[in-house]
Write an enzyme that holds these catalytic residues in place. Structure first.
Site, short mmCIF file in Angstrom:
data_model
loop_
_atom_site.label_atom_id
_atom_site.label_comp_id
_atom_site.label_asym_id
_atom_site.label_seq_id
_atom_site.Cartn_x
_atom_site.Cartn_y
_atom_site.Cartn_z
N LYS A 20 -1.16 -37.29 15.46
CA LYS A 20 -1.79 -35.97 14.81
C LYS A 20 -3.23 -35.78 15.04
O LYS A 20 -3.66 -34.69 15.07
CB LYS A 20 -1.56 -36.12 13.02
CG LYS A 20 -0.04 -36.40 12.67
CD LYS A 20 0.22 -36.59 11.22
CE LYS A 20 1.32 -36.39 10.93
NZ LYS A 20 2.20 -35.14 10.83
N THR A 46 5.15 -28.83 8.35
CA THR A 46 5.48 -27.79 7.49
C THR A 46 3.86 -27.18 7.05
O THR A 46 3.73 -26.44 6.31
CB THR A 46 6.26 -28.18 6.22
OG1 THR A 46 5.86 -29.36 5.78
CG2 THR A 46 7.85 -28.26 6.52
N LYS A 74 2.30 -23.65 5.59
CA LYS A 74 1.52 -23.22 4.31
C LYS A 74 0.20 -22.56 4.72
O LYS A 74 0.05 -21.74 4.10
CB LYS A 74 1.84 -24.75 3.72
CG LYS A 74 2.86 -25.30 3.14
CD LYS A 74 2.89 -26.53 2.73
CE LYS A 74 4.16 -27.41 2.76
NZ LYS A 74 4.14 -28.64 2.45
N LYS A 105 -3.04 -33.81 6.36
CA LYS A 105 -1.89 -34.46 6.69
C LYS A 105 -1.84 -35.88 6.62
O LYS A 105 -3.06 -36.52 6.82
CB LYS A 105 -1.05 -33.95 8.03
CG LYS A 105 -2.29 -34.08 9.03
CD LYS A 105 -1.61 -33.34 10.44
CE LYS A 105 -1.82 -31.98 10.20
NZ LYS A 105 -0.81 -31.26 11.01
N ARG A 106 -0.79 -36.54 6.96
CA ARG A 106 -0.92 -37.91 6.88
C ARG A 106 -1.71 -38.43 8.07
O ARG A 106 -1.69 -37.63 9.28
CB ARG A 106 0.62 -38.52 7.16
CG ARG A 106 0.93 -39.93 7.12
CD ARG A 106 2.33 -40.19 7.14
NE ARG A 106 3.04 -39.38 7.92
CZ ARG A 106 3.58 -39.93 9.28
NH1 ARG A 106 3.31 -41.03 9.57
NH2 ARG A 106 4.42 -39.13 9.88
N HIS A 146 14.02 -36.44 12.01
CA HIS A 146 12.75 -35.97 11.66
C HIS A 146 11.82 -36.79 12.52
O HIS A 146 10.45 -36.25 12.39
CB HIS A 146 12.28 -36.26 10.19
CG HIS A 146 13.02 -35.53 9.17
ND1 HIS A 146 12.62 -34.16 8.98
CD2 HIS A 146 13.98 -35.75 8.28
CE1 HIS A 146 13.55 -33.64 8.00
NE2 HIS A 146 14.39 -34.62 7.56
#
Length: 726
Positions: free
Chosen positions: A468, A570, A574, A462-463, A271
């Site tokens: 990111k 993911t 969504k 998100k985290r 992952h």
């Protein structure tokens, strides 16, 4: 039955939404990995694949996040304080799990030399089952979670001697293993506890599989014929050594037979491409906690390296890179290597990720075993992330294409015929606006910030992690803010920027980024010059419960990680499934989402993974971008001036210095392309029919990203089984 239930409760004076809100969210994961596993459990049952999901029944889950003076504060997640009505305690299913001690050789009654493990301590794993029901099928699978308990919970001898602490010490020490999700492993004690957790649930799960296998009348030698054991990242990778121990030491298989069974049973899902996320454990810690498993890993490694030598004679550098043991100080066990060597298949979770996996962190393994590697792109369950979270949208879609799409997401393609239908577009906008009003009310309740539902909801949840790039989105907010301050007549459509996500408690820069975003919000939200044009919200405690409000309300989905860093994502799926348009890089599943929805319906920007690698190889100099771009320079200087921190120049100095001197995730290199992409977003937002058309097409073309499709891919490519419902 939802409408009937709502009506019945209403007649008794209760609101169903308030009743549902009383349920605590199970604290079983810390982000996308656990949520993905939940989607897969839903799909395994829905496509009728008999399955058991194994994990830990944490007493305290991932922390609840509150924002205090702009900073993240962590408070204990007591999700089990009132019990869990959905679980079934199974006191009849328990297994002993050993730690520490030493090993010794002996000759058994058949004259075979064998090894026995004499542990220092033992704990008991007790099972708790949660039924996982398939959607409109007759299948119910099980999520089986393990709780650690003492073998003997009370020492009467110690109690009778007045040593009341020692009387319950075993109980307290044993239960610590499943007390809290992912301890802070910055310190040695945290590392030890995390390794204990990983071995504990891996051992309980394998013992459980072997017990069920025996109940079905089968022998350990045929285990791989009935069981496919999927390792979800490296956290359960120690299971490779544990299955070998169980087969060789407990069930008397010879090494070669046991290894064939083990390799045929296991498959490994990777992952991450981040080297620091590929788990390693120091040999000293591993050997002290699991002495028999270290011996087994050494033997696996010895035999494996013989195989490598035969194929690449004289290549000592390759041997060092492939070895399960990293010989640099301190010596460590490479868990991703153990998972790869001990599995018959290795998959990435998006097409780009799987290719990069073979080219970078797993390159040597891919050259050794090219056929072992494949791809299974992640997916999400439409039952939760549309049917449950977006009831308005499900009613609208079903009114046009019928009900079958929740079991076959590819049927959403039939929505394309309505993309230019003015009446359908208006209904689509009405659903979205209702969702935005719902989220606006929640934002007011949680943060006391009033937002305009008619504004563009620009969302990144998100985290919190530097790769990111939440701080790249923050630079865009400041760019717009300074532009409006400089020229109030500038045409900037009203936007509400919504952030959410948790930072790991020990991650300094991530926690500083949360403070940075909140500081921007404090300035922007209180400046009359931009009031009702720009709003910034940090939504606290992002989790699945809150996601039910957030994903359906999004107009724009921010998927802006540095290309080559996000395995899949993911959240991107969504958002798009709920009609949000994506601004993003060619990273993770963004690549495939863009291919499916169409390049015209995706706001692409930024360097590709190849360009990122090339720029780094030439020697990346972020200061050059700062010097050459006047807008960027204005934004960075504004941060450095202390204007966001009431004149304190030190508060955000770490962010400024990081960007100007290192910028490890290339924010400055991608800044202008990102700003340009956001200009295209603003231009399209001014044309509601054109925006709505693209929104409809995003939803219509997301069929590939159902977790049902992902599970069918696992069945076909890795497990070699036929699902019950095709």
């Amino acid at each position: 039955m939802t409408d009937a239930t709502r009506e019945a409760l209403q007649s008794l004076g209760y609101d169903l939404n308030e009743i549902l809100a009383q349920e605590e969210e199970p604290g079983l994961g810390n982000g996308g990995l656990g949520r993905l596993a939940s989607c897969y459990m839903d799909s395994l049952a829905s496509v009728e694949v008999p399955a058991l999901g194994y994990g830990i029944r944490y007493e305290f889950g991932i922390f609840d996040q509150i924002i205090r003076d702009g900073w993240q504060c962590e408070i204990t997640d007591k999700w089990l304080r009132n019990g869990n009505p959905w679980e079934i305690a199974r006191p009849d299913i328990t297994y002993a799990v050993k730690f520490g001690g030493q090993t010794e050789g002996f000759t058994d009654e058949n004259g075979r030399f064998r090894i026995r493990w004499i542990p220092e301590t033992e704990v008991k794993g007790a099972a708790y089952d949660t039924p996982i029901l398939g959607y409109q099928v007759n299948t119910c699978n099980i999520l089986r979670l393990w709780k650690a308990e003492a073998i003997e919970s009370f020492d009467f001898a110690a109690f009778n001697h007045g040593d009341y602490y020692r009387a319950v010490q075993d109980k307290m020490v044993s239960e610590n293993i499943t007390k809290v999700l992912y301890p802070n492993d910055e310190v040695a004690a945290g590392k030890e506890l995390r390794l204990k957790q990983q071995f504990f649930f891996s051992s309980c799960s394998l013992q459980d599989m072997l017990r069920i296998h025996a109940l079905l009348g089968d022998t350990p030698a045929t285990f791989h014929e009935k069981w496919a054991v999927q390792l979800n990242d490296t956290h359960p990778a120690v299971a490779v050594a544990e299955l070998m121990r169980l087969l060789v030491d407990e069930h008397n298989l010879d090494w070669k037979e046991a290894w064939n069974v083990t390799r045929a049973a296991f498959a490994y899902t990777n992952h991450t491409l981040l080297p620091e996320a590929l788990e390693k454990w120091s040999v000293d810690l591993f050997g002290a906690l699991l002495p028999r498993h270290l011996e087994i890993i050494y033997e696996i490694n010895r035999r494996f390296l013989e195989e490598v030598r035969a194929k690449f004679p004289g290549d000592e550098a390759r041997l060092a890179r492939l070895s399960l043991i990293d010989e640099s100080e301190p010596r460590s066990v490479r868990m991703a290597h153990l998972a790869t060597v001990g599995s018959h298949a290795v998959n990435g979770v998006a097409q780009l990720h799987s290719e990069l996996l073979k080219e970078t962190v797993m390159r040597d393994f891919a050259e050794l075993w090219p056929k072992k590697f494949c791809n299974v792109t992640n997916g999400v369950t439409p039952r939760r992330f549309v049917a449950l979270s977006n009831p308005g949208l499900i009613q609208l879609i079903t009114s046009r294409i019928g009900e079958g799409w929740l079991q076959d997401l590819n049927q959403l393609r039939r929505l394309q015929q309505f993309a230019d239908d003015a009446e359908f577009q208006q209904q689509w906008r009405d659903v979205k606006l209702a969702n935005k009003h719902r989220l606006a009310a929640l934002i007011k309740n949680r943060t006391d910030i009033t937002v305009l539902p008619e504004s563009l909801f620009d969302i990144q949840v998100k985290r919190i992690h530097e790769y990111k790039r939440q701080h790249l989105a923050a630079l865009h907010i400041l760019t717009l803010y300074l532009r409006v301050r400089r020229d109030p007549s500038t045409n900037v459509p009203a936007r509400t920027f919504i952030f959410g996500g948790k930072a790991a408690p020990g991650y300094f820069m991530a926690k500083r980024i949360i403070k940075f975003i909140n500081a921007i919000g404090e300035i922007v939200n209180n400046d009359p010059a931009v009031r009702d044009r720009l709003k910034v919200v940090y939504f606290p405690d992002f989790n699945v419960t809150n996601a039910h409000f957030i994903y359906p309300a999004a107009d724009l989905s921010e998927q802006i990680s540095t290309a080559g860093k996000e395995a899949s994502g993911t959240g991107n799926m969504k958002f798009a499934l709920n009609g949000a348009l994506t601004v993003g890089t060619l990273d993770g599943a963004n690549v495939e989402i863009r291919e499916e929805v169409g390049a015209d319906n995706f706001f692409l920007f930024g360097l590709t993974a190849t360009e990122v690698a090339y720029l780094r190889s030439r020697g990346y100099r972020p200061g050059d971008y700062y010097a050459q771009n006047t807008t960027l320079r204005e934004v960075i200087d504004f941060i450095a001036s202390g204007a966001l921190a009431r004149g304190d120049r030190e508060l955000f100095r770490p962010i400024v210095e990081n960007l100007l001197t290192e910028d490890p995730f290339l924010l400055l290199a991608d800044y202008q392309a990102y700003i340009d992409a956001q200009e295209r977003v603003s231009a399209l937002w001014r044309d509601p029919p054109a925006w709505t058309r693209k929104s409809i097409l995003n939803t219509a073309r997301m069929g590939k990203f159902s977790s049902d499709r992902s599970i069918r891919d696992y069945c076909k490519r890795i497990w070699k089984i036929q699902p019950g419902r095709e």
